[in-house]
Design a protein around this motif. Structure first.
Motif, mmCIF file in Angstrom:
data_model
loop_
_atom_site.group_PDB
_atom_site.id
_atom_site.type_symbol
_atom_site.label_atom_id
_atom_site.label_comp_id
_atom_site.label_asym_id
_atom_site.label_seq_id
_atom_site.Cartn_x
_atom_site.Cartn_y
_atom_site.Cartn_z
ATOM 1 N N LEU A 187 0.842 -1.195 0.000
ATOM 2 C CA LEU A 187 0.000 0.000 0.000
ATOM 3 C C LEU A 187 0.878 1.245 0.000
ATOM 4 C CD1 LEU A 187 -2.638 -1.038 2.704
ATOM 5 C CD2 LEU A 187 -2.818 -1.257 0.219
ATOM 6 N N SER A 188 0.631 2.128 -0.966
ATOM 7 C CA SER A 188 1.362 3.383 -1.036
ATOM 8 C C SER A 188 0.402 4.477 -1.492
ATOM 9 C CB SER A 188 2.555 3.259 -1.989
ATOM 10 O OG SER A 188 3.394 4.406 -1.904
ATOM 11 N N HIS A 189 0.936 5.663 -1.749
ATOM 12 C CA HIS A 189 0.114 6.751 -2.274
ATOM 13 C C HIS A 189 1.010 7.722 -3.016
ATOM 14 C CE1 HIS A 189 1.212 9.848 0.830
ATOM 15 N NE2 HIS A 189 1.399 8.787 1.588
ATOM 16 N N TYR A 190 0.408 8.497 -3.913
ATOM 17 C CA TYR A 190 1.200 9.461 -4.660
ATOM 18 C C TYR A 190 0.723 10.894 -4.472
ATOM 19 C CZ TYR A 190 -2.301 9.288 -8.524
ATOM 20 O OH TYR A 190 -3.436 9.345 -9.299
ATOM 21 N N VAL A 223 0.309 -7.873 4.160
ATOM 22 C CA VAL A 223 0.190 -6.491 3.690
ATOM 23 C C VAL A 223 1.386 -5.697 4.193
ATOM 24 C CG1 VAL A 223 -1.221 -4.404 3.646
ATOM 25 C CG2 VAL A 223 -2.328 -6.651 3.790
ATOM 26 N N LEU A 224 2.077 -5.029 3.279
ATOM 27 C CA LEU A 224 3.199 -4.168 3.634
ATOM 28 C C LEU A 224 2.827 -2.729 3.311
ATOM 29 C CD1 LEU A 224 6.207 -6.225 2.178
ATOM 30 C CD2 LEU A 224 5.186 -6.346 4.472
ATOM 31 N N GLY A 225 2.910 -1.864 4.307
ATOM 32 C CA GLY A 225 2.620 -0.449 4.109
ATOM 33 C C GLY A 225 3.875 0.306 3.723
ATOM 34 N N ARG A 263 -4.953 -2.310 16.318
ATOM 35 C CA ARG A 263 -4.233 -2.738 17.501
ATOM 36 C C ARG A 263 -3.255 -3.841 17.131
ATOM 37 N NH1 ARG A 263 -6.961 -1.932 22.344
ATOM 38 N NH2 ARG A 263 -5.074 -2.760 23.297
ATOM 39 N N GLU A 264 -2.050 -3.749 17.671
ATOM 40 C CA GLU A 264 -1.055 -4.798 17.421
ATOM 41 C C GLU A 264 -1.583 -6.133 17.914
ATOM 42 O OE1 GLU A 264 3.608 -4.565 17.788
ATOM 43 O OE2 GLU A 264 2.730 -5.023 19.747
ATOM 44 N N ALA A 265 -1.557 -7.149 17.039
ATOM 45 C CA ALA A 265 -2.068 -8.479 17.391
ATOM 46 C C ALA A 265 -1.205 -9.538 16.716
ATOM 47 C CB ALA A 265 -3.532 -8.605 16.964
ATOM 48 N N GLU A 266 -1.529 -10.807 16.977
ATOM 49 C CA GLU A 266 -0.674 -11.904 16.511
ATOM 50 C C GLU A 266 -0.425 -11.913 15.004
ATOM 51 O OE1 GLU A 266 0.937 -15.332 15.009
ATOM 52 O OE2 GLU A 266 -1.158 -14.799 14.625
ATOM 53 N N PRO A 267 -1.436 -11.666 14.149
ATOM 54 C CA PRO A 267 -1.120 -11.673 12.716
ATOM 55 C C PRO A 267 0.009 -10.699 12.359
ATOM 56 C CG PRO A 267 -3.485 -11.717 13.031
ATOM 57 C CD PRO A 267 -2.886 -11.467 14.378
ATOM 58 N N THR A 268 0.009 -9.543 13.029
ATOM 59 C CA THR A 268 1.052 -8.549 12.756
ATOM 60 C C THR A 268 2.380 -8.943 13.381
ATOM 61 O OG1 THR A 268 -0.365 -6.638 12.345
ATOM 62 C CG2 THR A 268 1.768 -6.196 13.356
ATOM 63 N N THR A 269 2.360 -9.405 14.627
ATOM 64 C CA THR A 269 3.631 -9.763 15.274
ATOM 65 C C THR A 269 4.286 -10.945 14.562
ATOM 66 O OG1 THR A 269 2.431 -11.122 16.897
ATOM 67 C CG2 THR A 269 2.937 -8.857 17.519
ATOM 68 N N ALA A 315 -6.986 -3.594 10.968
ATOM 69 C CA ALA A 315 -8.242 -3.758 11.696
ATOM 70 C C ALA A 315 -9.064 -4.913 11.136
ATOM 71 C CB ALA A 315 -9.050 -2.470 11.642
ATOM 72 N N MET A 316 -8.833 -5.267 9.872
ATOM 73 C CA MET A 316 -9.506 -6.424 9.265
ATOM 74 C C MET A 316 -8.910 -7.746 9.744
ATOM 75 S SD MET A 316 -9.831 -5.067 5.309
ATOM 76 C CE MET A 316 -10.381 -6.666 4.661
ATOM 77 N N GLY A 317 -7.797 -7.671 10.470
ATOM 78 C CA GLY A 317 -7.142 -8.889 10.934
ATOM 79 C C GLY A 317 -6.138 -9.461 9.952
ATOM 80 N N ARG A 318 -5.841 -8.707 8.883
ATOM 81 C CA ARG A 318 -4.847 -9.180 7.926
ATOM 82 C C ARG A 318 -3.443 -8.947 8.491
ATOM 83 N NH1 ARG A 318 -7.282 -12.604 5.970
ATOM 84 N NH2 ARG A 318 -5.736 -12.825 4.306
ATOM 85 N N PRO A 319 -2.518 -9.867 8.306
ATOM 86 C CA PRO A 319 -1.135 -9.634 8.753
ATOM 87 C C PRO A 319 -0.590 -8.384 8.066
ATOM 88 C CG PRO A 319 -1.470 -11.932 8.129
ATOM 89 C CD PRO A 319 -2.683 -11.190 7.662
#
Length: 360
Positions: free
Chosen positions: A64-67, A149-151, A277-283, A316-320
């Motif tokens: 995910l990016s933006h211009y 997902v990488l921001g 919120r930081e959760a297991e999928p992200t960690t 927030a959708m629970g995606r890593p």
């Protein structure tokens, strides 16, 4: 080469909402993405790039990016693009055009190798800086099919990644009153400005005692001092660290009622990014990224951030989800905005390693 590209992108000033300026940069970005190996498409003003998988099935990677930037056309005259040693300055270089440079450079390198990688999808939003009011649905649709997902937003100072974000909402309160002569018949009127002031006091009370940031960003209303104001509005910025506080405050905001008879009141969410919120999928994803980074000699860590971005939605959708993969620097939304030359090179190396190393 990468600095030349950054100079080109910064030279194409691209403030949110300026369709002509955004279109000029979009054409250049699409051409560069196609040359790097992406298939390109557009959803409205948003850019959608796809790198087909090579030797891997499943495990799609979404970036995910933006211009768009916060800087109006003409900013370059007083804030020129400059390179001084490791420091590059200019509008939008840190947030977040250097991230686009690094990503395209990384994928260009992959084109000349035989390394396997999953399908890579990239959303480059045109309205991220105002909360992605039109990009949000696209981000949600792409996130559903993504394994990670990488921001591509800037990182924490020093380069660490972002593993959570405050919820961010832009809301508008609009009041309609009744015009009347302010001296000859004031009681026939209902002052919309007075009503708005009382509503803002109510809103302030809603957040009192909660870890909520509230900023009244703009206020407008009325016209002449001899006319009871018939219209007034305020745009509010709200930031949340708790989903419970977010629900409570936004619910109460939606339930505001007029203090004065004959006054009418509406509240509208102009943009909304939920609390991530930081959760297991992200960690779990962070641990994989840290391991890949270590394999190329880079040391990384991650922790939550105060600012908001499109990764609020996916997290927030629970995606890593992990954010902050753009090159390090500083001064986001400030006139001293800068990005590190070495940081661009390091993030290019990291992105190349992640695209090939985060296979499911």
């Amino acid at each position: 080469m990468m600095l030349d590209k950054l100079r080109q992108y910064a030279g194409l000033e691209s403030p949110t909402g300026d369709s002509r300026a955004l279109a000029a940069l979009a054409e250049v970005l699409e051409a560069d993405a196609a040359e790097a190996g992406f298939a390109t498409a557009r959803e409205g003003g948003h850019l959608l790039w796809t790198l087909p998988a090579r030797g891997v099935t499943g495990g799609e990677l979404l970036l995910l990016s933006h211009y768009d930037t916060v800087w109006p056309v003409g900013t370059l005259a007083s804030m020129p693009f400059t390179v001084d040693g490791d420091t590059v300055r200019g509008p939008g270089v840190y947030d977040t055009k250097a991230g686009l440079v690094a990503l395209l450079a990384a994928v260009t390198r992959l084109r000349g190798t035989d390394q396997d990688h999953p399908e890579v999808r990239v959303v480059v939003a045109a309205d991220e800086e105002i909360g992605s009011p039109t990009a949000g649905d696209l981000v949600r649709a792409e996130a559903v099919r993504a394994a990670a997902v990488l921001g591509m937003e800037p990182p924490h100072p020093g380069g660490d990644l972002k593993t959570g974000r405050r919820g961010s909402t832009r809301a508008r309160i609009e009041v309609t009153g009744v015009e009347a002569h302010a001296a000859l018949d004031p009681d026939a009127g209902v002052n919309a400005i007075d009503e708005l002031v009382d509503q803002l006091v109510r809103v302030r009370a809603l957040v009192e005692g909660r870890p909520v940031l509230l900023n009244a960003g703009t206020i407008a209303g009325g016209g002449r001092t001899n006319v009871v104001a018939g219209h007034a509005r305020a745009d509010l910025g709200l930031r949340f660290v708790s989903l419970d506080d977010e629900r409570a405050v936004l619910g109460a905001l939606d339930g505001l009622t007029p203090v004065r008879e004959r006054a009418a009141l509406t509240t509208t969410l102009l943009a909304h990014r939920p609390t991530w919120r930081e959760a297991e999928p992200t960690t779990g994803l962070l641990a994989r990224i840290v391991a890949v980074a270590a394999g190329i000699g880079q040391t990384l860590d991650g922790h939550p951030a105060d600012g908001a971005a499109d990764t609020n939605t996916t997290g927030a959708m629970g995606r890593p989800t992990v954010d902050g993969l753009a090159p390090p620097g500083g001064g986001a939304h400030a006139r001293h905005e800068w990005v590190s030359v070495q940081g661009i090179a390091d993030r290019t190396d990291l992105l190349e390693a992640l695209i090939t190393g985060l296979k499911a």
